[in-house]
Write a protein that holds these residues in place. Structure first.
Motif, PDB file in Angstrom:
ATOM      1  N   GLU A  44      47.294  36.494  38.503  1.00  0.00           N
ATOM      2  CA  GLU A  44      46.438  37.681  38.520  1.00  0.00           C
ATOM      3  C   GLU A  44      45.146  37.436  39.302  1.00  0.00           C
ATOM      4  OE1 GLU A  44      45.968  39.713  34.791  1.00  0.00           O
ATOM      5  OE2 GLU A  44      48.141  39.921  34.560  1.00  0.00           O
ATOM      6  N   LEU A  45      44.615  36.231  39.244  1.00  0.00           N
ATOM      7  CA  LEU A  45      43.388  35.916  39.980  1.00  0.00           C
ATOM      8  C   LEU A  45      43.616  36.008  41.486  1.00  0.00           C
ATOM      9  CD1 LEU A  45      40.442  34.924  39.962  1.00  0.00           C
ATOM     10  CD2 LEU A  45      41.349  32.590  39.945  1.00  0.00           C
ATOM     11  N   ILE A  46      44.724  35.501  41.967  1.00  0.00           N
ATOM     12  CA  ILE A  46      45.023  35.557  43.404  1.00  0.00           C
ATOM     13  C   ILE A  46      45.169  37.005  43.854  1.00  0.00           C
ATOM     14  CG2 ILE A  46      46.797  35.022  45.130  1.00  0.00           C
ATOM     15  CD1 ILE A  46      47.108  32.305  43.575  1.00  0.00           C
ATOM     16  N   LYS A  47      45.864  37.816  43.062  1.00  0.00           N
ATOM     17  CA  LYS A  47      45.979  39.235  43.410  1.00  0.00           C
ATOM     18  C   LYS A  47      44.614  39.924  43.352  1.00  0.00           C
ATOM     19  CE  LYS A  47      49.286  40.945  40.842  1.00  0.00           C
ATOM     20  NZ  LYS A  47      50.397  41.823  40.404  1.00  0.00           N
ATOM     21  N   LEU A  48      43.812  39.600  42.346  1.00  0.00           N
ATOM     22  CA  LEU A  48      42.479  40.178  42.224  1.00  0.00           C
ATOM     23  C   LEU A  48      41.647  39.890  43.472  1.00  0.00           C
ATOM     24  CD1 LEU A  48      40.114  41.404  40.437  1.00  0.00           C
ATOM     25  CD2 LEU A  48      39.650  39.040  39.831  1.00  0.00           C
ATOM     26  N   LEU A  49      41.622  38.644  43.899  1.00  0.00           N
ATOM     27  CA  LEU A  49      40.835  38.275  45.089  1.00  0.00           C
ATOM     28  C   LEU A  49      41.402  38.918  46.349  1.00  0.00           C
ATOM     29  CD1 LEU A  49      40.100  34.560  44.189  1.00  0.00           C
ATOM     30  CD2 LEU A  49      38.544  36.520  44.019  1.00  0.00           C
ATOM     31  N   HIS A  50      42.705  39.065  46.412  1.00  0.00           N
ATOM     32  CA  HIS A  50      43.345  39.754  47.544  1.00  0.00           C
ATOM     33  C   HIS A  50      42.869  41.207  47.589  1.00  0.00           C
ATOM     34  CE1 HIS A  50      46.471  41.239  50.240  1.00  0.00           C
ATOM     35  NE2 HIS A  50      46.749  42.155  49.344  1.00  0.00           N
TER      36      HIS A  50
END
Length: 128
Positions: A118-124
């Motif tokens: 979820e963090l990677i998607k959030l930053l994306h």
């Protein structure tokens, strides 16, 4: 200094490389465990300036860390409370001050894996 875009998302030149071609086709994406979503939150406004992410197991340690960073960056206000951005959930705690994001990951590999996903998607989404 020239910065190479090798390994970056070519669509929007972000340092967060997401190789899931289906994300662009989603109308809304819900980051369920963070209590955030692309349709309910302005993720670029909330997280577009994030340059540093620190993760750790304990929610209290992550709050203490963000308070420490606020003092080090001279962003501390004695009356400031650093709210848990994920307050509506019971899985993770997330705090932000300036360009620094602090996220708890709980205990164990499955919990860390969910948080990182979820963090990677959030930053994306924050850089769109």
């Amino acid at each position: 200094k020239n910065v190479s875009t090798k390994g970056r998302n070519e669509k929007n030149k972000t340092p967060v490389c997401v190789r899931n071609p289906h994300l662009d086709a989603l109308k809304d994406d819900v980051l369920y465990h963070f209590g955030l979503g692309t349709g309910t939150h302005n993720l670029p406004a909330m997280f577009g300036d994030v340059k540093f992410v620190c993760v750790g197991g304990s929610p209290q340690r992550m709050k203490s860390f963000i308070e420490y960073i606020a003092a080090e960056l001279k962003m501390e206000d004695p009356t400031s409370e650093y709210p848990n951005i994920c307050e509506g959930t019971d899985r993770y705690d997330m705090y932000k001050v300036g360009p620094v994001l602090s996220v708890s990951h709980g205990m164990g590999v499955p919990s860390i894996a969910i948080m990182l996903h979820e963090l990677i998607k959030l930053l994306h989404y924050a850089r769109e």
